[in-house]
Design a protein around this motif. Structure first.
Motif, PDB file in Angstrom:
ATOM      1  N   ALA A   1     -16.572  -5.980   0.987  1.00  0.00           N
ATOM      2  CA  ALA A   1     -15.730  -5.290   1.961  1.00  0.00           C
ATOM      3  C   ALA A   1     -14.567  -6.173   2.407  1.00  0.00           C
ATOM      4  CB  ALA A   1     -16.569  -4.871   3.164  1.00  0.00           C
ATOM      5  N   ARG A   2     -14.812  -7.476   2.591  1.00  0.00           N
ATOM      6  CA  ARG A   2     -13.726  -8.373   2.979  1.00  0.00           C
ATOM      7  C   ARG A   2     -12.696  -8.467   1.865  1.00  0.00           C
ATOM      8  NH1 ARG A   2     -16.973  -7.587   6.255  1.00  0.00           N
ATOM      9  NH2 ARG A   2     -17.355  -8.705   8.209  1.00  0.00           N
ATOM     10  N   ARG A   3     -13.162  -8.549   0.645  1.00  0.00           N
ATOM     11  CA  ARG A   3     -12.212  -8.625  -0.470  1.00  0.00           C
ATOM     12  C   ARG A   3     -11.372  -7.351  -0.557  1.00  0.00           C
ATOM     13  NH1 ARG A   3     -13.161 -11.311  -6.398  1.00  0.00           N
ATOM     14  NH2 ARG A   3     -11.094 -10.860  -7.214  1.00  0.00           N
ATOM     15  N   ALA A   4     -12.004  -6.200  -0.357  1.00  0.00           N
ATOM     16  CA  ALA A   4     -11.270  -4.933  -0.406  1.00  0.00           C
ATOM     17  C   ALA A   4     -10.217  -4.864   0.697  1.00  0.00           C
ATOM     18  CB  ALA A   4     -12.245  -3.765  -0.291  1.00  0.00           C
ATOM     19  N   SER A   5     -10.548  -5.370   1.889  1.00  0.00           N
ATOM     20  CA  SER A   5      -9.568  -5.388   2.980  1.00  0.00           C
ATOM     21  C   SER A   5      -8.368  -6.251   2.629  1.00  0.00           C
ATOM     22  CB  SER A   5     -10.217  -5.919   4.268  1.00  0.00           C
ATOM     23  OG  SER A   5     -11.094  -4.983   4.826  1.00  0.00           O
ATOM     24  N   CYS A   6      -8.625  -7.404   2.015  1.00  0.00           N
ATOM     25  CA  CYS A   6      -7.530  -8.291   1.622  1.00  0.00           C
ATOM     26  C   CYS A   6      -6.621  -7.618   0.592  1.00  0.00           C
ATOM     27  CB  CYS A   6      -8.093  -9.590   1.051  1.00  0.00           C
ATOM     28  SG  CYS A   6      -8.933 -10.624   2.266  1.00  0.00           S
ATOM     29  N   GLU A   7      -7.223  -6.957  -0.371  1.00  0.00           N
ATOM     30  CA  GLU A   7      -6.428  -6.275  -1.394  1.00  0.00           C
ATOM     31  C   GLU A   7      -5.623  -5.135  -0.786  1.00  0.00           C
ATOM     32  OE1 GLU A   7      -9.497  -5.332  -4.155  1.00  0.00           O
ATOM     33  OE2 GLU A   7      -9.537  -7.357  -5.037  1.00  0.00           O
ATOM     34  N   ALA A   8      -6.228  -4.407   0.158  1.00  0.00           N
ATOM     35  CA  ALA A   8      -5.498  -3.324   0.824  1.00  0.00           C
ATOM     36  C   ALA A   8      -4.333  -3.874   1.635  1.00  0.00           C
ATOM     37  CB  ALA A   8      -6.452  -2.543   1.726  1.00  0.00           C
ATOM     38  N   GLY A   9      -4.556  -4.993   2.300  1.00  0.00           N
ATOM     39  CA  GLY A   9      -3.488  -5.600   3.077  1.00  0.00           C
ATOM     40  C   GLY A   9      -2.329  -6.053   2.205  1.00  0.00           C
ATOM     41  N   ALA A  10      -2.639  -6.679   1.068  1.00  0.00           N
ATOM     42  CA  ALA A  10      -1.577  -7.119   0.157  1.00  0.00           C
ATOM     43  C   ALA A  10      -0.777  -5.931  -0.362  1.00  0.00           C
ATOM     44  CB  ALA A  10      -2.189  -7.905  -1.003  1.00  0.00           C
ATOM     45  N   THR A  11      -1.479  -4.852  -0.711  1.00  0.00           N
ATOM     46  CA  THR A  11      -0.795  -3.655  -1.213  1.00  0.00           C
ATOM     47  C   THR A  11       0.131  -3.073  -0.152  1.00  0.00           C
ATOM     48  OG1 THR A  11      -2.617  -3.145  -2.709  1.00  0.00           O
ATOM     49  CG2 THR A  11      -1.149  -1.336  -2.123  1.00  0.00           C
ATOM     50  N   ALA A  12      -0.378  -2.963   1.076  1.00  0.00           N
ATOM     51  CA  ALA A  12       0.425  -2.378   2.155  1.00  0.00           C
ATOM     52  C   ALA A  12       1.660  -3.220   2.469  1.00  0.00           C
ATOM     53  CB  ALA A  12      -0.436  -2.219   3.405  1.00  0.00           C
ATOM     54  N   LEU A  13       1.550  -4.532   2.263  1.00  0.00           N
ATOM     55  CA  LEU A  13       2.662  -5.428   2.568  1.00  0.00           C
ATOM     56  C   LEU A  13       3.547  -5.698   1.361  1.00  0.00           C
ATOM     57  CD1 LEU A  13       0.619  -7.804   4.847  1.00  0.00           C
ATOM     58  CD2 LEU A  13       2.502  -6.336   5.594  1.00  0.00           C
ATOM     59  N   GLY A  14       3.204  -5.106   0.220  1.00  0.00           N
ATOM     60  CA  GLY A  14       4.070  -5.188  -0.949  1.00  0.00           C
ATOM     61  C   GLY A  14       4.102  -6.538  -1.626  1.00  0.00           C
ATOM     62  N   VAL A  15       2.974  -7.273  -1.581  1.00  0.00           N
ATOM     63  CA  VAL A  15       2.912  -8.576  -2.254  1.00  0.00           C
ATOM     64  C   VAL A  15       1.778  -8.560  -3.272  1.00  0.00           C
ATOM     65  CG1 VAL A  15       3.915  -9.899  -0.363  1.00  0.00           C
ATOM     66  CG2 VAL A  15       1.444  -9.503  -0.409  1.00  0.00           C
ATOM     67  N   PRO A  16       1.885  -9.363  -4.346  1.00  0.00           N
ATOM     68  CA  PRO A  16       0.814  -9.391  -5.353  1.00  0.00           C
ATOM     69  C   PRO A  16      -0.524  -9.844  -4.780  1.00  0.00           C
ATOM     70  CG  PRO A  16       2.818 -10.409  -6.208  1.00  0.00           C
ATOM     71  CD  PRO A  16       3.045 -10.180  -4.751  1.00  0.00           C
ATOM     72  N   ALA A  17      -0.500 -10.782  -3.848  1.00  0.00           N
ATOM     73  CA  ALA A  17      -1.719 -11.303  -3.227  1.00  0.00           C
ATOM     74  C   ALA A  17      -1.345 -11.897  -1.883  1.00  0.00           C
ATOM     75  CB  ALA A  17      -2.371 -12.362  -4.114  1.00  0.00           C
ATOM     76  N   LEU A  18      -2.340 -12.085  -1.018  1.00  0.00           N
ATOM     77  CA  LEU A  18      -2.060 -12.620   0.309  1.00  0.00           C
ATOM     78  C   LEU A  18      -1.506 -14.043   0.248  1.00  0.00           C
ATOM     79  CD1 LEU A  18      -5.042 -11.240   2.413  1.00  0.00           C
ATOM     80  CD2 LEU A  18      -2.761 -10.262   2.053  1.00  0.00           C
ATOM     81  N   ARG A  19      -1.708 -14.720  -0.843  1.00  0.00           N
ATOM     82  CA  ARG A  19      -1.107 -16.041  -1.061  1.00  0.00           C
ATOM     83  C   ARG A  19       0.411 -16.001  -0.874  1.00  0.00           C
ATOM     84  NH1 ARG A  19      -1.245 -20.177  -4.908  1.00  0.00           N
ATOM     85  NH2 ARG A  19       0.833 -21.029  -5.255  1.00  0.00           N
ATOM     86  N   ASP A  20       1.011 -14.851  -1.128  1.00  0.00           N
ATOM     87  CA  ASP A  20       2.467 -14.742  -1.092  1.00  0.00           C
ATOM     88  C   ASP A  20       3.018 -14.531   0.310  1.00  0.00           C
ATOM     89  OD1 ASP A  20       3.020 -14.851  -4.031  1.00  0.00           O
ATOM     90  OD2 ASP A  20       1.684 -13.123  -3.997  1.00  0.00           O
ATOM     91  N   LEU A  21       2.150 -14.482   1.309  1.00  0.00           N
ATOM     92  CA  LEU A  21       2.578 -14.370   2.699  1.00  0.00           C
ATOM     93  C   LEU A  21       2.544 -15.732   3.381  1.00  0.00           C
ATOM     94  CD1 LEU A  21       0.591 -11.173   3.757  1.00  0.00           C
ATOM     95  CD2 LEU A  21       3.003 -11.309   3.083  1.00  0.00           C
ATOM     96  N   ARG A  22       3.387 -15.901   4.368  1.00  0.00           N
ATOM     97  CA  ARG A  22       3.404 -17.109   5.178  1.00  0.00           C
ATOM     98  C   ARG A  22       3.014 -16.747   6.608  1.00  0.00           C
ATOM     99  NH1 ARG A  22       3.230 -18.465   0.869  1.00  0.00           N
ATOM    100  NH2 ARG A  22       4.660 -19.694  -0.413  1.00  0.00           N
ATOM    101  N   VAL A  23       2.708 -17.757   7.386  1.00  0.00           N
ATOM    102  CA  VAL A  23       2.373 -17.515   8.789  1.00  0.00           C
ATOM    103  C   VAL A  23       3.506 -16.766   9.481  1.00  0.00           C
ATOM    104  CG1 VAL A  23       1.909 -18.654  10.995  1.00  0.00           C
ATOM    105  CG2 VAL A  23       0.807 -19.486   8.902  1.00  0.00           C
ATOM    106  N   GLU A  24       4.738 -17.046   9.081  1.00  0.00           N
ATOM    107  CA  GLU A  24       5.901 -16.385   9.680  1.00  0.00           C
ATOM    108  C   GLU A  24       5.955 -14.894   9.378  1.00  0.00           C
ATOM    109  OE1 GLU A  24       6.235 -20.606   9.403  1.00  0.00           O
ATOM    110  OE2 GLU A  24       5.963 -19.144   7.770  1.00  0.00           O
ATOM    111  N   ASP A  25       5.180 -14.439   8.382  1.00  0.00           N
ATOM    112  CA  ASP A  25       5.156 -13.015   8.029  1.00  0.00           C
ATOM    113  C   ASP A  25       4.152 -12.213   8.847  1.00  0.00           C
ATOM    114  OD1 ASP A  25       7.039 -13.271   5.882  1.00  0.00           O
ATOM    115  OD2 ASP A  25       5.438 -14.096   4.617  1.00  0.00           O
ATOM    116  N   LEU A  26       3.371 -12.871   9.699  1.00  0.00           N
ATOM    117  CA  LEU A  26       2.269 -12.170  10.358  1.00  0.00           C
ATOM    118  C   LEU A  26       2.741 -11.152  11.389  1.00  0.00           C
ATOM    119  CD1 LEU A  26      -0.360 -15.040  10.679  1.00  0.00           C
ATOM    120  CD2 LEU A  26      -0.457 -13.019   9.192  1.00  0.00           C
ATOM    121  N   ASP A  27       3.891 -11.374  12.028  1.00  0.00           N
ATOM    122  CA  ASP A  27       4.404 -10.360  12.960  1.00  0.00           C
ATOM    123  C   ASP A  27       4.686  -9.058  12.228  1.00  0.00           C
ATOM    124  OD1 ASP A  27       4.189 -12.053  15.104  1.00  0.00           O
ATOM    125  OD2 ASP A  27       6.315 -12.630  15.112  1.00  0.00           O
ATOM    126  N   ARG A  28       5.294  -9.148  11.067  1.00  0.00           N
ATOM    127  CA  ARG A  28       5.549  -7.942  10.261  1.00  0.00           C
ATOM    128  C   ARG A  28       4.236  -7.311   9.833  1.00  0.00           C
ATOM    129  NH1 ARG A  28       6.175  -6.707   4.684  1.00  0.00           N
ATOM    130  NH2 ARG A  28       5.910  -8.884   4.056  1.00  0.00           N
TER     131      ARG A  28
END
Length: 385
Positions: free
Chosen positions: A229-256
């Motif tokens: 379930a945690r893995r599925a949430s991470c994949e859903a979050g990456a999809t919603a944010l338009g990135v290949p994986a959560l690795r591609d986000l930075r702390v500065e992206d968390l407000d968005r």
């Protein structure tokens, strides 16, 4: 006796002939970087002293037979019949590796079968990666015996594929990389996207520090729902944010991210993004200031797993809080969560105090007695005999 000589002897007694060799791989502690591996992020594990041993003997047919000290019956299968759903239970790990080697270039149609005998002193269900120790020892043994010539990063992928497709656990590559790549007194700084790995000295002993492991004896299983379930949430979050994986986000992206995601998915994403940053900060801090300065990062990692990823249990939280209160430099849960172990980095002269405090706290809360032991970073997988 659980060691290379004892495993050699048990093989000989069980099969009636000597093995051609004995290989082993260690369990692991993840110093920091939890649930970042399957998000293409960064992890920082090291090998522990406890190991799994595999004795291997040749056969003149095409059957693979596996036996172990921790199950009464051997399991055997013809190489032609290996498939993800052909085996289950404990044998899915070694036989899954055998199948997965075929997916990475082993010509299983033209190799002879083997007899395997497995022993281990890696605690099962403690979050110390007993499964990856077994997978890695078998992978190393078969790679050498069959002359496959696969490098260790590839053998880590073999173990991960076996665990994902045969065992049915959606784990990343952290555990297998740790068991195969570790060196003494060091941890493996691994980029789970590129699989670039760097061995970073830890210098715990030189700095007068000991890593205390607190096995809560609350068993977990990665093949059950919480991890998936945690893995599925991470994949859903990456999809919603338009990135290949959560690795591609930075702390500065968390407000968005917070503006786009529901609260639960956002918290799952926030854990992974901040945990990646903590791994990088831990490696930098070790290089610049030494291991005595990483305590606050360990503490912050635990808080994130507890509050954002929600994978701790009361016993784990109590172990961490008590260790800190008794003088630990830092403490956190280690492993996939929902049970298992906590780790505490402790000055040598405070180990007894921390250990006693944790035992007393568990008794006071009516929890079962934890198993507490110390670890020093150890060697990775190897041939022992």
């Amino acid at each position: 006796m659980t060691d290379a000589a004892g495993t050699h002897q048990r093989f000989t007694e069980y099969y009636g002939h000597a093995p051609v060799g004995v290989w082993s791989a260690p369990g692991r502690v993840n110093l920091i970087g939890e649930h970042t591996d399957y998000n293409d992020g960064f992890v920082f594990p090291f090998a522990i002293a406890e190991r799994t041993w595999v004795a291997l003997g040749d056969r003149h047919d095409r059957v693979v037979r596996v036996a172990t000290s921790f199950a009464p019956d051997a399991v055997e299968i013809h190489l032609d019949d290996l498939a993800p759903h052909a085996v289950d239970g404990w044998a899915a790990y070694p036989l899954g590796v055998t199948w997965a080697l075929g997916r990475f270039g082993a010509d299983l149609a033209h190799v002879r079968g083997v007899d395997l005998y497995i022993t281990s002193d890696v605690p099962v269900g403690a979050g110390l990666s007993s499964s990856a120790a077994l997978e890695s020892a078998v992978a190393l043994a078969l790679d050498e015996h069959w002359g496959l010539g696969l490098d260790r990063p590839t053998l880590a992928k073999v173990g991960q594929l076996a665990e994902n497709e045969v065992v049915g656990a959606p784990t990343g590559i952290l555990d297998q990389s740790a068991t195969l790549l570790s060196e003494p007194d060091a941890a493996v700084f691994l980029d789970c996207r590129s699989l670039d790995a760097e061995v970073i000295p830890l210098r715990f002993a030189a700095e007068g520090l000991t890593l205390v492991v607190i096995d809560t004896k609350v068993e977990h299983a990665h093949a059950t729902g919480g991890y998936a379930a945690r893995r599925a949430s991470c994949e859903a979050g990456a999809t919603a944010l338009g990135v290949p994986a959560l690795r591609d986000l930075r702390v500065e992206d968390l407000d968005r991210a917070q503006a786009v995601l529901d609260d639960e998915t956002f918290r799952r994403v926030r854990h992974v993004v901040t945990e990646d940053r903590r791994v990088l900060d831990t490696v930098r801090t070790l290089r610049e200031h030494g291991p005595g300065a990483i305590g606050s990062l360990l503490d912050a990692s635990h808080a994130s797993m507890r509050d954002d990823f929600e994978i701790t249990v009361p016993e784990i939280d109590l172990a961490v809080e008590t260790a800190r209160a008794a003088g630990a430099i830092g403490a956190r849960m280690t492993g996939g969560g929902f049970g298992g172990s906590a780790i505490a980095l402790v000055a040598d002269d405070r180990v007894d105090e921390v250990t006693s405090a944790v035992r007393a706290a568990f008794a006071e809360h009516g929890f079962g007695a934890p198993v507490i032991f110390t670890e020093q970073p150890s060697a990775g997988a190897r041939r022992d005999a």
